[in-house]
Structure formats: structure tokens, C-alpha cells
Design a protein around this motif. Structure first.
Motif, PDB file in Angstrom:
ATOM      1  N   ASP A  68       0.837  -1.188   0.000  1.00 41.69           N
ATOM      2  CA  ASP A  68       0.000   0.000   0.000  1.00 41.69           C
ATOM      3  C   ASP A  68       0.883   1.253   0.000  1.00 41.69           C
ATOM      4  O   ASP A  68       2.109   1.176  -0.104  1.00 41.69           O
ATOM      5  N   ASP A  69       0.249   2.403   0.118  1.00 37.29           N
ATOM      6  CA  ASP A  69       0.989   3.668   0.047  1.00 37.29           C
ATOM      7  C   ASP A  69       1.978   3.835   1.195  1.00 37.29           C
ATOM      8  O   ASP A  69       2.934   4.603   1.085  1.00 37.29           O
ATOM      9  N   ASP A  70       1.723   3.127   2.298  1.00 37.64           N
ATOM     10  CA  ASP A  70       2.632   3.209   3.440  1.00 37.64           C
ATOM     11  C   ASP A  70       3.665   2.094   3.435  1.00 37.64           C
ATOM     12  O   ASP A  70       4.358   1.869   4.439  1.00 37.64           O
ATOM     13  N   LEU A  71       3.750   1.380   2.300  1.00 36.10           N
ATOM     14  CA  LEU A  71       4.709   0.287   2.128  1.00 36.10           C
ATOM     15  C   LEU A  71       4.463  -0.879   3.085  1.00 36.10           C
ATOM     16  O   LEU A  71       5.391  -1.583   3.477  1.00 36.10           O
ATOM     17  N   ASN A  72       3.193  -1.085   3.457  1.00 35.39           N
ATOM     18  CA  ASN A  72       2.816  -2.312   4.139  1.00 35.39           C
ATOM     19  C   ASN A  72       2.606  -3.396   3.095  1.00 35.39           C
ATOM     20  O   ASN A  72       1.889  -3.179   2.109  1.00 35.39           O
ATOM     21  N   GLY A 100       2.334  -7.036   6.374  1.00 29.21           N
ATOM     22  CA  GLY A 100       1.234  -6.496   7.158  1.00 29.21           C
ATOM     23  C   GLY A 100       0.118  -7.504   7.310  1.00 29.21           C
ATOM     24  O   GLY A 100      -0.521  -7.587   8.362  1.00 29.21           O
TER      25      GLY A 100
END
Length: 325
Positions: A68-72, A100
Motif C-alpha cells: 500500500d501507500d505506506d509500504l505495508n 502487514g
């Protein structure tokens, strides 16, 4: 005799700009050579349509990996044909192994799930597994994720829970949703678990007590629960929501319903004909609620209090308990 000083003129000259460009070209050559050993240094690695930082899609199909955008990182495996296919997928070279969420579902695996399926280095913050036809599951399967695992959902007719007998080995676990072919709820102890949902496919015995010090919600509905022993909940003083509906409860032993913080109790759709007599003390504040309309047992008959005058009005009792408890 006059000597003339000759000026030396080189065959070619290198300007400062040219010298800098040569050094940059040498640096590029070095980086290109490193890229052969370190794939993510290669421009092609970044420009290709692959889902970096995951493996190539074809290497892990039918699983999918994405960030995702948060690099999870997330790993989703559905419709696997065999257990060996699952093993082979996690033998692929993963650039990163801290995920994640791992989800495995709707697969025909027919083997025992163990930690060996996920080689050293794999860690998961959330694990979701359902409808996979596992034959069994090693309770220690997810111990390598003990510093990360906060959520576990597992549903399969296996005889064992996918959690260790010593739940304190998973100190970050906050919520567990479990449905297995069990006949007894383990006497787990945990200082981290906040929400627990269990469904057993056989007639089920309840441990006494359940030592989950931070437990806020316990859902045991549709669990074929046969009884609730005395002092079952004294080890969970912060329990606020308890669901015992759609079980096989015919009665409660005196002292079974003892709470300090309960706000909601659902015991509907059972075979209850009587309820235990409750002594008027601080331990019944949960039962009275804030008013008659919010009493957790408002729809249950045959609940008696030794301090009830028979009028069915509990306001006076509430006032006394509010003052003294």
C-alpha cells in the motif's frame, strides 16, 4: 648566444568538464556491475511493471503480493491446488519478508500447517485463513511472528487451535477469531488479548477461570457451549461484552455470572429455564445497567435479586450501589 624557450604543447588536452564526465561514466559502470548482484540497483527493476517490493507475479501465482501507500506488504493466496504449491511459493526469493497481512483461503491443502511452511525471516502482523481443508495445525506455527502478530482469524475443521498453549508467547496479539473442531476452550492466559471469538464444532467445555486480564469482548456464540463454571470470568475483570447466544446452556451455577465491568450480556437462543439467584452487592452492578431499558438481561425471565421487593423496579437498588460501590 640567445636561447629561445620553447613552449610545450601536448598532443591532446583534457578540460575539467571532460574529466568530470569520465569519472561519472566510471561510476555508472561500477553501479551497473553491482546491479547484476543487487537487482534493485538496476534501472530495469524500477521501470518494469512488477509489483516491487514483491517477487515476480508469475513466481508466486496464484498468490498475489502488493504494497500500500505506506509500504505495508500484503500476501493473498486463494484457490491453491495443493499443500506443496503453498510450500513452493514461500520458497521463492522474497526481497522482503515482513508482511502487514497474510491471507490464505478457499484452497484444498489437506496437510498439517507448521512453521516450516514459512522459512526463517517471514513475519506477519495479521493472519487470515479460512476454508483451506487443513488436516491439522501446529500451535507453534506463528511463533516466529511473536513480535508482530496482532490479529489472527482461522477457520477450518482442524482439531487444534493455531495458537500456542502459552498465549503469553504472543505478547502483541490483540484479537483472535477462531473456528475449529474443538471440544474444549483452552485455559489461556494473556495480558494483551482484547477481543476473543471462539466457535467449536463439538460440544464444548469452558475453562475456569479464563485469565485474560485485558479482555474487553468475549464471543462464544454458536459454540455448543454446555455450561459456564463458577468464577469463569474473575480473571478478566475488564470484560464488557459477553456473547453466549445460540449455545446449549440450560442453567448457570451460582457464582458463574460474576462481573465488575460488564455492559452487555447476550444469552438468547439457549435452553435456559432458570437463572441463579444474585445477591445484592457490587458484583451485580453490571446487571442493573444505567436504567431498566439498558439492563443486559432485560429479556430474560426468572432473574431474581434477594433485595428485590417484587415490584420489578431497580432504581432504589441502583442508587444504593452507586453510592457504596
Amino acid at each position: 648566444m640567445v636561447h629561445t624557450k620553447l613552449k610545450y604543447t601536448p598532443y591532446f588536452s583534457i578540460s575539467s568538464f571532460t574529466f568530470i564526465m569520465i569519472r561519472l561514466m566510471l561510476l555508472v559502470c561500477v553501479l551497473v556491475s553491482f546491479a547484476a548482484a543487487i537487482p534493485w540497483l538496476s534501472p530495469a527493476y524500477w521501470l518494469s511493471p512488477r509489483a516491487w517490493p514483491c517477487p515476480e507475479d508469475a513466481a508466486i501465482a496464484p498468490c498475489t503480493c502488493y504494497a500500500d501507500d505506506d509500504l505495508n506488504l500484503f500476501m493473498d493466496c486463494q484457490n491453491l491446488d495443493s499443500f506443496q504449491q503453498l510450500v513452493d511459493i514461500f520458497q521463492v526469493d522474497f526481497p522482503f519478508k515482513k508482511f502487514g497481512r497474510l491471507q490464505i483461503s478457499n484452497s484444498d491443502l489437506r496437510d498439517t500447517l507448521t512453521a516450516a511452511v514459512f522459512p526463517d525471516g517471514f513475519m506477519f502482523r495479521e493472519v487470515i485463513m479460512f476454508s483451506n481443508n487443513f488436516l491439522d495445525v501446529d500451535p507453534d506455527t506463528f511463533l516466529p511472528s511473536k513480535t508482530e502478530l496482532t490479529f489472527m482469524e482461522f477457520s477450518d475443521p482442524t482439531p487444534n487451535f493455531p495458537l500456542p498453549a502459552e498465549l503469553t508467547q504472543l505478547p502483541e496479539l490483540r484479537e483472535a477469531v477462531l473456528s475449529v473442531n474443538c471440544s474444549e476452550i483452552p485455559a489461556w492466559a494473556s495480558d494483551s488479548l482484547v477481543t476473543l471469538t471462539i466457535r467449536c464444532l463439538q460440544d464444548t467445555e469452558f475453562p475456569s477461570p479464563l485469565n485474560l486480564s485485558h479482555l474487553s469482548a468475549l464471543h462464544l456464540h454458536h459454540t455448543n457451549l454446555l455450561g459456564v463454571p463458577v468464577n469463569s470470568f474473575v480473571g478478566s475483570p475488564g470484560l464488557q461484552t459477553l456473547s453466549l447466544n445460540n449455545d446449549q446452556l440450560a442453567s448457570f451455577d451460582d457464582g458463574a455470572l460474576s462481573f465488575t465491568a460488564l455492559h452487555q450480556l447476550d444469552i438468547s437462543s439457549n435452553a435456559l429455564t432458570t437463572m441463579p439467584q444474585l445477591t445484592c452487592g457490587c458484583e451485580i452492578q453490571w446487571l442493573l445497567g444505567e436504567d431498566d431499558a439498558t439492563m443486559p438481561l432485560i429479556g430474560i425471565q426468572n432473574v431474581t435479586l434477594v433485595c428485590d421487593d417484587g415490584s420489578g423496579k431497580f432504581d432504589d437498588i441502583r442508587n444504593v450501589l452507586d453510592q457504596l460501590c
